[in-house]
Design a protein around this motif. Sequence first.
Motif, PDB file in Angstrom:
ATOM      1  N   ASN A 179      23.959   8.786 -24.974  1.00 34.99           N
ATOM      2  CA  ASN A 179      22.610   8.873 -24.310  1.00 34.99           C
ATOM      3  C   ASN A 179      22.669   9.361 -22.906  1.00 34.99           C
ATOM      4  OD1 ASN A 179      21.673   7.488 -26.699  1.00 34.99           O
ATOM      5  ND2 ASN A 179      21.285   5.475 -25.873  1.00 34.99           N
ATOM      6  N   ALA A 180      23.874   8.952 -22.171  1.00 36.73           N
ATOM      7  CA  ALA A 180      24.014   9.075 -20.617  1.00 36.73           C
ATOM      8  C   ALA A 180      24.264  10.538 -20.621  1.00 36.73           C
ATOM      9  CB  ALA A 180      25.117   8.325 -19.825  1.00 36.73           C
ATOM     10  N   LEU A 181      25.204  11.130 -21.730  1.00 40.49           N
ATOM     11  CA  LEU A 181      25.345  12.880 -21.337  1.00 40.49           C
ATOM     12  C   LEU A 181      23.991  13.651 -21.626  1.00 40.49           C
ATOM     13  CD1 LEU A 181      29.029  12.840 -23.187  1.00 40.49           C
ATOM     14  CD2 LEU A 181      28.249  13.358 -20.727  1.00 40.49           C
ATOM     15  N   GLU A 222      19.338   2.564 -21.159  1.00 36.94           N
ATOM     16  CA  GLU A 222      19.240   3.501 -20.190  1.00 36.94           C
ATOM     17  C   GLU A 222      18.351   4.817 -20.343  1.00 36.94           C
ATOM     18  OE1 GLU A 222      22.543   4.064 -17.412  1.00 36.94           O
ATOM     19  OE2 GLU A 222      23.822   3.284 -19.040  1.00 36.94           O
ATOM     20  N   SER A 247      21.032  12.433 -21.429  1.00 35.82           N
ATOM     21  CA  SER A 247      20.098  12.394 -20.250  1.00 35.82           C
ATOM     22  C   SER A 247      20.451  13.161 -18.889  1.00 35.82           C
ATOM     23  CB  SER A 247      20.216  10.802 -19.867  1.00 35.82           C
ATOM     24  OG  SER A 247      19.335  10.023 -20.887  1.00 35.82           O
ATOM     25  N   SER A 248      21.575  13.239 -18.763  1.00 36.60           N
ATOM     26  CA  SER A 248      21.841  13.643 -17.420  1.00 36.60           C
ATOM     27  C   SER A 248      22.286  15.221 -17.731  1.00 36.60           C
ATOM     28  CB  SER A 248      23.192  13.131 -16.911  1.00 36.60           C
ATOM     29  OG  SER A 248      24.222  13.337 -17.607  1.00 36.60           O
ATOM     30  N   LEU A 249      22.731  15.718 -18.812  1.00 35.13           N
ATOM     31  CA  LEU A 249      23.290  17.251 -18.813  1.00 35.13           C
ATOM     32  C   LEU A 249      22.334  17.937 -19.974  1.00 35.13           C
ATOM     33  CD1 LEU A 249      27.162  16.380 -18.936  1.00 35.13           C
ATOM     34  CD2 LEU A 249      25.606  17.229 -17.019  1.00 35.13           C
ATOM     35  N   SER A 276      19.081  -0.321 -15.973  1.00 35.37           N
ATOM     36  CA  SER A 276      20.241   0.255 -15.230  1.00 35.37           C
ATOM     37  C   SER A 276      21.519   0.241 -15.919  1.00 35.37           C
ATOM     38  CB  SER A 276      20.193  -0.677 -14.052  1.00 35.37           C
ATOM     39  OG  SER A 276      20.787  -1.999 -14.231  1.00 35.37           O
ATOM     40  N   THR A 315      26.479   4.457 -22.899  1.00 30.15           N
ATOM     41  CA  THR A 315      27.212   5.115 -21.847  1.00 30.15           C
ATOM     42  C   THR A 315      27.866   6.354 -21.863  1.00 30.15           C
ATOM     43  OG1 THR A 315      29.168   3.903 -22.362  1.00 30.15           O
ATOM     44  CG2 THR A 315      27.682   2.616 -20.863  1.00 30.15           C
ATOM     45  N   LYS A 319      15.924  19.918 -20.989  1.00 36.75           N
ATOM     46  CA  LYS A 319      14.443  19.320 -21.002  1.00 36.75           C
ATOM     47  C   LYS A 319      14.010  19.303 -22.794  1.00 36.75           C
ATOM     48  CE  LYS A 319       9.657  19.088 -20.239  1.00 36.75           C
ATOM     49  NZ  LYS A 319       8.365  19.865 -19.636  1.00 36.75           N
ATOM     50  N   ARG A 339      16.538  16.860 -24.364  1.00 30.63           N
ATOM     51  CA  ARG A 339      16.191  15.256 -24.222  1.00 30.63           C
ATOM     52  C   ARG A 339      14.983  15.112 -24.745  1.00 30.63           C
ATOM     53  NH1 ARG A 339      17.297  17.379 -18.835  1.00 30.63           N
ATOM     54  NH2 ARG A 339      15.399  17.425 -18.326  1.00 30.63           N
TER      55      ARG A 339
END
Length: 173
Positions: A124-126, A83, A128-130, A94, A121, A133, A136
């Motif tokens: 990487n998700a954390l 993702e 990416s979202s939190l 997705s 999940t 810049k 990331r």
Amino acid sequence: MAACRAQVLKLARALNRVQSVRCCSTRSPALTALPEEDVMMRDMATKFAREKIQPLVIKMDEDEKFDPGMIKDLFENGFMGLEIPEEFGGAGTSFFQSLLVIEEISRVDPTVGILVDIQNTLINALISSLGTKAQREKYLPRLAQQTAGSFCLSEPESGSDAFAMKTPTQQQP
């Protein structure tokens, strides 16, 4: 292996185009009918699991450790950065496609499946979202291509039960 990674990227791009068209339709397909791109992603993960993981399962279980080549293969095939956006070296798939990959890998070896699951999940998700810049830009390329992430979750009284933990958090200035 690079060809497989390129195929993952191509499928992810195609899925993103198809999803934008599908969201406007009035009738949804049955939940058991997967779009072609999802079927291809699932089949690719199935093939990888059977050809690369299955021959190593017994040895990894007996040795109680991952085969170092296994982790390298997961990265080379794009399964550790599913993702993560392409701009950071990931596949840009997705969440659902990540689940399809995790499910197929877990059918062959749940331990490898949980590695792929946590990487995609959670870690990487954390980020990416939190993540900021800068975070990331620093971490996502590494997590997509060469670095397995981890997290710590334990206390003497709760073990790994996150809801039983007593340690308070404090926001730092």
